[in-house]
Design an enzyme around this catalytic site. Structure first.
Site, PDB file in Angstrom:
ATOM      1  N   HIS A 138      -1.132   0.237  -9.716  1.00  0.00           N
ATOM      2  CA  HIS A 138      -1.782  -0.659  -8.741  1.00  0.00           C
ATOM      3  C   HIS A 138      -2.428  -1.865  -9.448  1.00  0.00           C
ATOM      4  O   HIS A 138      -3.621  -2.133  -9.273  1.00  0.00           O
ATOM      5  CB  HIS A 138      -2.824   0.110  -7.913  1.00  0.00           C
ATOM      6  CG  HIS A 138      -3.217  -0.567  -6.635  1.00  0.00           C
ATOM      7  ND1 HIS A 138      -3.661   0.101  -5.515  1.00  0.00           N
ATOM      8  CD2 HIS A 138      -3.253  -1.890  -6.295  1.00  0.00           C
ATOM      9  CE1 HIS A 138      -3.958  -0.765  -4.555  1.00  0.00           C
ATOM     10  NE2 HIS A 138      -3.715  -1.991  -5.009  1.00  0.00           N
ATOM     11  N   ARG A 195       0.867  -1.177   0.000  1.00  0.00           N
ATOM     12  CA  ARG A 195       0.000   0.000   0.000  1.00  0.00           C
ATOM     13  C   ARG A 195       0.905   1.228   0.000  1.00  0.00           C
ATOM     14  O   ARG A 195       1.938   1.250   0.678  1.00  0.00           O
ATOM     15  CB  ARG A 195      -0.905   0.026   1.241  1.00  0.00           C
ATOM     16  CG  ARG A 195      -2.105  -0.912   1.170  1.00  0.00           C
ATOM     17  CD  ARG A 195      -3.136  -0.487   0.115  1.00  0.00           C
ATOM     18  NE  ARG A 195      -4.304  -1.362   0.044  1.00  0.00           N
ATOM     19  CZ  ARG A 195      -4.433  -2.394  -0.787  1.00  0.00           C
ATOM     20  NH1 ARG A 195      -3.450  -2.703  -1.629  1.00  0.00           N
ATOM     21  NH2 ARG A 195      -5.535  -3.114  -0.810  1.00  0.00           N
ATOM     22  N   GLU A 245      -2.105   8.043  -4.140  1.00  0.00           N
ATOM     23  CA  GLU A 245      -2.909   7.356  -5.145  1.00  0.00           C
ATOM     24  C   GLU A 245      -4.386   7.767  -5.013  1.00  0.00           C
ATOM     25  O   GLU A 245      -4.857   7.894  -3.881  1.00  0.00           O
ATOM     26  CB  GLU A 245      -2.749   5.856  -4.862  1.00  0.00           C
ATOM     27  CG  GLU A 245      -3.310   4.924  -5.846  1.00  0.00           C
ATOM     28  CD  GLU A 245      -3.014   3.472  -5.427  1.00  0.00           C
ATOM     29  OE1 GLU A 245      -1.899   3.169  -4.972  1.00  0.00           O
ATOM     30  OE2 GLU A 245      -3.923   2.648  -5.558  1.00  0.00           O
TER      31      GLU A 245
HETATM   32  N1  LIG Z   1      -0.608  -4.118  -5.430  1.00  0.00           N
HETATM   33  C1  LIG Z   1      -1.579  -4.992  -5.445  1.00  0.00           C
HETATM   34  O1  LIG Z   1      -2.227  -5.187  -6.463  1.00  0.00           O
HETATM   35  C2  LIG Z   1      -1.884  -5.784  -4.212  1.00  0.00           C
HETATM   36  C3  LIG Z   1      -2.558  -7.004  -4.372  1.00  0.00           C
HETATM   37  C4  LIG Z   1      -2.838  -7.745  -3.231  1.00  0.00           C
HETATM   38  C5  LIG Z   1      -2.464  -7.283  -1.968  1.00  0.00           C
HETATM   39  N2  LIG Z   1      -1.825  -6.086  -1.855  1.00  0.00           N
HETATM   40  C6  LIG Z   1      -1.401  -5.600  -0.524  1.00  0.00           C
HETATM   41  O2  LIG Z   1      -0.469  -6.536   0.006  1.00  0.00           O
HETATM   42  C7  LIG Z   1      -0.707  -6.685   1.397  1.00  0.00           C
HETATM   43  C8  LIG Z   1      -0.159  -8.022   1.880  1.00  0.00           C
HETATM   44  O3  LIG Z   1      -0.917  -9.077   1.309  1.00  0.00           O
HETATM   45  P1  LIG Z   1      -0.862 -10.565   1.906  1.00  0.00           P
HETATM   46  O4  LIG Z   1      -1.796 -11.377   1.118  1.00  0.00           O
HETATM   47  O5  LIG Z   1       0.532 -11.041   2.025  1.00  0.00           O
HETATM   48  O6  LIG Z   1      -1.461 -10.298   3.358  1.00  0.00           O
HETATM   49  P2  LIG Z   1      -1.341 -11.222   4.647  1.00  0.00           P
HETATM   50  O7  LIG Z   1      -2.309 -10.670   5.622  1.00  0.00           O
HETATM   51  O8  LIG Z   1      -1.416 -12.653   4.265  1.00  0.00           O
HETATM   52  O9  LIG Z   1       0.154 -10.945   5.155  1.00  0.00           O
HETATM   53  C9  LIG Z   1       0.587  -9.722   5.659  1.00  0.00           C
HETATM   54  C10 LIG Z   1       1.699 -10.011   6.644  1.00  0.00           C
HETATM   55  O10 LIG Z   1       2.247  -8.760   7.082  1.00  0.00           O
HETATM   56  C11 LIG Z   1       2.622  -8.936   8.434  1.00  0.00           C
HETATM   57  N3  LIG Z   1       2.805  -7.643   9.095  1.00  0.00           N
HETATM   58  C12 LIG Z   1       1.876  -6.823   9.643  1.00  0.00           C
HETATM   59  N4  LIG Z   1       2.469  -5.725  10.157  1.00  0.00           N
HETATM   60  C13 LIG Z   1       3.802  -5.859   9.919  1.00  0.00           C
HETATM   61  C14 LIG Z   1       4.931  -5.052  10.187  1.00  0.00           C
HETATM   62  N5  LIG Z   1       4.840  -3.876  10.835  1.00  0.00           N
HETATM   63  N6  LIG Z   1       6.144  -5.476   9.765  1.00  0.00           N
HETATM   64  C15 LIG Z   1       6.277  -6.659   9.103  1.00  0.00           C
HETATM   65  N7  LIG Z   1       5.242  -7.484   8.859  1.00  0.00           N
HETATM   66  C16 LIG Z   1       4.022  -7.078   9.241  1.00  0.00           C
HETATM   67  C17 LIG Z   1       1.515  -9.771   9.034  1.00  0.00           C
HETATM   68  O11 LIG Z   1       1.929 -10.412  10.218  1.00  0.00           O
HETATM   69  C18 LIG Z   1       1.209 -10.734   7.913  1.00  0.00           C
HETATM   70  O12 LIG Z   1       1.909 -11.949   8.070  1.00  0.00           O
HETATM   71  C19 LIG Z   1      -2.226  -6.524   1.511  1.00  0.00           C
HETATM   72  O13 LIG Z   1      -2.629  -6.140   2.795  1.00  0.00           O
HETATM   73  C20 LIG Z   1      -2.533  -5.477   0.485  1.00  0.00           C
HETATM   74  O14 LIG Z   1      -2.488  -4.217   1.092  1.00  0.00           O
HETATM   75  C21 LIG Z   1      -1.532  -5.333  -2.952  1.00  0.00           C
HETATM   76  O1  LIG Z   2      -5.523  -5.704  -1.874  1.00  0.00           O
HETATM   77  C1  LIG Z   2      -5.700  -6.110  -3.017  1.00  0.00           C
HETATM   78  O2  LIG Z   2      -6.202  -7.256  -3.224  1.00  0.00           O
HETATM   79  C2  LIG Z   2      -5.312  -5.270  -4.194  1.00  0.00           C
HETATM   80  O3  LIG Z   2      -4.600  -4.176  -3.787  1.00  0.00           O
HETATM   81  C3  LIG Z   2      -6.490  -4.935  -4.998  1.00  0.00           C
HETATM   82  O4  LIG Z   2      -6.710  -5.966  -5.871  1.00  0.00           O
HETATM   83  C4  LIG Z   2      -6.307  -3.675  -5.760  1.00  0.00           C
HETATM   84  O5  LIG Z   2      -7.193  -3.559  -6.772  1.00  0.00           O
HETATM   85  P1  LIG Z   2      -8.627  -2.833  -6.638  1.00  0.00           P
HETATM   86  O6  LIG Z   2      -9.293  -3.454  -5.517  1.00  0.00           O
HETATM   87  O7  LIG Z   2      -8.404  -1.391  -6.351  1.00  0.00           O
HETATM   88  O8  LIG Z   2      -9.258  -3.091  -7.940  1.00  0.00           O
END
Ligand SMILES: NC(=O)c1ccc[n+]([C@@H]2O[C@H](COP(=O)([O-])OP(=O)(O)OC[C@H]3O[C@@H](n4cnc5c(N)ncnc54)[C@H](O)[C@@H]3O)[C@@H](O)[C@H]2O)c1
Ligand SMILES: O=C(O)[C@H](O)[C@H](O)COP(=O)(O)O
Length: 385
Positions: free
Chosen positions: A290, A245, A273
């Site tokens: 994103h 994020r 964003e």
């Molecule tokens: N760019 C994209 O398109 C996209 C897509 C999917 C997810 N995301 C983002 O990626 C993030 C992570 O996804 P995920 O599926 O791995 O989530 P998840 O919940 O499976 O894992 C997140 C991990 O981060 C750890 N965490 C929390 N605070 C922390 C800190 N201060 N330092 C280190 N670790 C910490 C948690 O313990 C957890 O294990 C989501 O929350 C979302 O914001 C972005």
């Molecule tokens: O957290 C996620 O799964 C992603 O950041 C998410 O897919 C972003 O895409 P949006 O939801 O904005 O379409």
């Protein structure tokens, strides 16, 4: 008469039109068969879902992605919504405490795009540093901050390439992957990739899908986790990637850091964003709107997960599967490993970078242009691991 809403017999759904295959998953056949309720679907751009729309349409179900903020402002005057589903991994846009207090059921799509995001990160690294394909006596060290679904999946790809991995996750027990302190990851990695949720000190609810440790979230807030101090401690040669994020990195500190060090930085998410300033964009090695998780598989899995959750809430059996909707997938990670020159055929990340930069106007990427790139995103497939 036929289309007039009937609160007693209709299942009214307001949904972000950017949710993949909405109509295939949420229709009379796939939902109302056993309940006998007629599905009334209202598709709206996610940013246009507001309290007035809910007042006008009185939905029972709200299906969102990450751009709709669900909180008291949206729902305080509404009594119709009983289920909120977010087809996303991240949940920082949802006030889960508020939903729980109102006894509104919430489901997200934990892990839905974990392979897609991991593949995005690999594509960025291997595009900028193709030498890391080679197995050498001194493999690169990949630092992973956040070892949940995405971080741990990325670690598997890195290991299959023979890379060293330093992992940091204070909310998980120490392990062969969770093997370093924050300072060690920052100071000793050639590459640092962020995979944490966005959390604030006061927030204990931003970890849906990681409920087992959500009560500790506030102890390790991630907003501005990468600040001036962290950047100062990071060697200039370290490549930094943020697909988590935007606000996890302090954008002003990052801009100053790149000006000072010339660091290679890859951003898929931005602190401000959907708006991006050219002053920052022009300094990034790769920038994308994103879309790290935006493969067909990642999106469909997200829809499937909230559909399954809604079926459970309605006590009906799921009658739709993403596998019926997916065309044949020929993208094998093993093939790419054997033929690194095929990377752009698997995923040409620079095409997404160019498309984003092409929208620059008046020193900015404007919100509408950013959203349009995401809405019209090309078909991308997830590689089979
Ligand atoms: N760019 C994209 O398109 C996209 C897509 C999917 C997810 N995301 C983002 O990626 C993030 C992570 O996804 P995920 O599926 O791995 O989530 P998840 O919940 O499976 O894992 C997140 C991990 O981060 C750890 N965490 C929390 N605070 C922390 C800190 N201060 N330092 C280190 N670790 C910490 C948690 O313990 C957890 O294990 C989501 O929350 C979302 O914001 C972005
Ligand atoms: O957290 C996620 O799964 C992603 O950041 C998410 O897919 C972003 O895409 P949006 O939801 O904005 O379409």
């Amino acid at each position: 008469m036929e289309n007039k809403p009937n609160a007693a017999t209709d299942l009214t759904i307001v949904a972000d039109s950017n949710i993949a295959s909405l109509s295939e998953f949420f229709n009379n056949d796939t939902l109302s068969g056993t309940t006998g309720r007629r599905v009334r679907m209202i598709k709206v751009a996610g940013r246009d879902i507001d309290a007035q729309l809910l007042a006008d349409t009185q939905p029972n179900v709200l299906l969102i992605r990450s751009v709709t903020h669900v909180n008291a402002d949206l729902l305080k005057d509404n009594d119709s919504v009983r289920f909120v589903g977010s087809a996303t991994i991240g949940t920082d846009h949802v006030d889960q405490d508020y939903l729980a207090a109102r006894r509104i059921h919430f489901a997200n799509a934990a892990g839905c795009s974990k392979h897609s995001v991991a593949q995005y990160v690999l594509s960025a690294i291997l595009t900028l540093r193709p030498e890391y394909w080679q197995r050498s006596s001194t493999p690169p060290t990949l630092g992973i901050i956040g070892l949940g679904n995405i971080g741990s999946t990325l670690a598997q790809y890195a290991s299959s390439l023979g890379w060293q991995v330093l992992g940091y996750d204070p909310l998980l027990p120490a392990s062969s992957l969770n093997n370093a302190s924050f300072a060690q990851v920052i100071e000793k990695s050639d590459l640092v990739s962020l995979h944490v949720p966005l959390t604030d000190k006061s927030s204990a609810t931003s970890l849906a899908g990681s409920a087992h440790h959500s009560s500790h979230a506030h102890e390790y807030p991630t907003r501005h986790l990468i600040d001036k101090n962290a950047l100062d401690a990071m060697p200039a040669s370290t490549l930094l990637i943020n697909s988590a994020r935007g606000p996890v990195i302090d954008a002003a500190a990052l801009q100053a850091d790149i000006e000072r060090t010339g660091r290679q930085v890859v951003l898929d998410v931005f602190e401000h964003e959907p708006q991006i300033e050219e002053a920052l964009l022009s300094k990034l090695a790769i920038a994308t709107p994103h879309i790290a998780g935006y493969t067909l598989e990642g999106k469909l899995r997200g829809t499937q997960m909230i559909y399954d959750a809604l079926c459970e809430k309605l006590s009906i059996s799921p009658a739709q599967s993403m596998h019926q909707l997916l065309p044949l997938n020929m993208f094998l990670w093993s093939e790419l490993q054997a033929h690194p020159d095929r990377l752009v055929k698997f995923y040409d990340i620079m095409q997404d970078d160019k498309a984003l930069r092409a929208t620059l106007a008046g020193g900015q990427v404007k919100a509408a242009a950013f959203d349009q790139l995401r809405r019209d995103y090309h078909l991308r497939r997830e590689w089979q691991f």
